[in-house]
Design a protein around this motif. Sequence first.
Motif, PDB file in Angstrom:
ATOM      1  N   LEU A   1       7.909 -48.523  -5.279  1.00 32.69           N
ATOM      2  CA  LEU A   1       9.282 -48.056  -5.414  1.00 32.69           C
ATOM      3  C   LEU A   1       9.389 -46.569  -5.077  1.00 32.69           C
ATOM      4  O   LEU A   1      10.321 -46.121  -4.377  1.00 32.69           O
TER       5      LEU A   1
ATOM      6  N   SER B   1       8.995 -46.147  -1.278  1.00 35.37           N
ATOM      7  CA  SER B   1      10.198 -46.565  -0.522  1.00 35.37           C
ATOM      8  C   SER B   1      11.323 -45.563  -0.661  1.00 35.37           C
ATOM      9  O   SER B   1      12.066 -45.296   0.273  1.00 35.37           O
ATOM     10  N   THR B   2      11.443 -44.966  -1.844  1.00 34.73           N
ATOM     11  CA  THR B   2      12.498 -43.962  -2.059  1.00 34.73           C
ATOM     12  C   THR B   2      12.209 -42.688  -1.254  1.00 34.73           C
ATOM     13  O   THR B   2      13.080 -42.102  -0.637  1.00 34.73           O
TER      14      THR B   2
END
Length: 292
Positions: free
Chosen positions: A285, A288-289
């Motif tokens: 996560l 991806s951010t």
Amino acid sequence: VYYTRAGQFRFNDQGLLVDSVSGHRVMAFNSTGALQPIDFDDYRTIPPVATTSVRITGNIATTSTTTDVNNITIFDAQGGSQQLAVRFTNNGNGVFQVNVTNAAGTSVGTGQVTFTNGTPSAGNTVTVTLPGPNGNNQVITLNLGTAGTTDGMYSLQGSPTNLSSRVADGHGLLGAVEMNFDDKGVLQFIYSASERRSGPQLALARFPNESSLRLDGGRLISGVTVTEREIGRPTNGGFGRIAGGSLEMSNVDLTQEFADMIIIQRGYQASSRVMSVSNEMLEQLYNSTRGG
């Protein structure tokens, strides 16, 4: 002074009861209530006891002429034994002459027994006198039954003769053949089928404050002053009982403990896996951010 819950004891070369591992002496109460070691030598043998009474039981046929009861083993005060024989001679009218002889055939006692309606009359004992050392004769009472009863000798018409003898007391020098602790912690010595002796009683201790106890060598407890202990006898005052010939085992169920250990281990592995997966998901996560 040490204390233990491990009741694995043995007698050492000096005849003292000791802990089988440490060799420390096991303490017990003596007759005055004081603590002392348990010494097997004090109970190894019991001295001889002279025979004082012999009992003749059974039926003697009214038609018999002579009846013998042989191989009656008696003991003197020095533990020596000898054989006696008793001969009953029918004099008629329910009267039997009694003659007791030793192994050499010498008469050592005479008398008579009289039967009325099949049971003996009063005074049915014969005194047997055996020569002893220093002129101290040994006197033995030959008991031929109680008047008016059939608990000893009796004479019933038409019944066969079946006399037997029983030596009431006396024995030679006896050695202990078996020993065990009873539930009160008293050491019991067995010398024969009829001879037993009670020895000393084990001393038990309990501690109001167990936090001060220290374990030495895996089986001994120390670190207690005299004022921090209570000494007592088994079965008295809540001290519990002794299980002779038994050892206290752990109260832990090993099967259950192994099962619980495996469950905990699997649980730890599962928890570690969850944390690893959670960490990977958070890392993805975050990546991806940051890429966006």
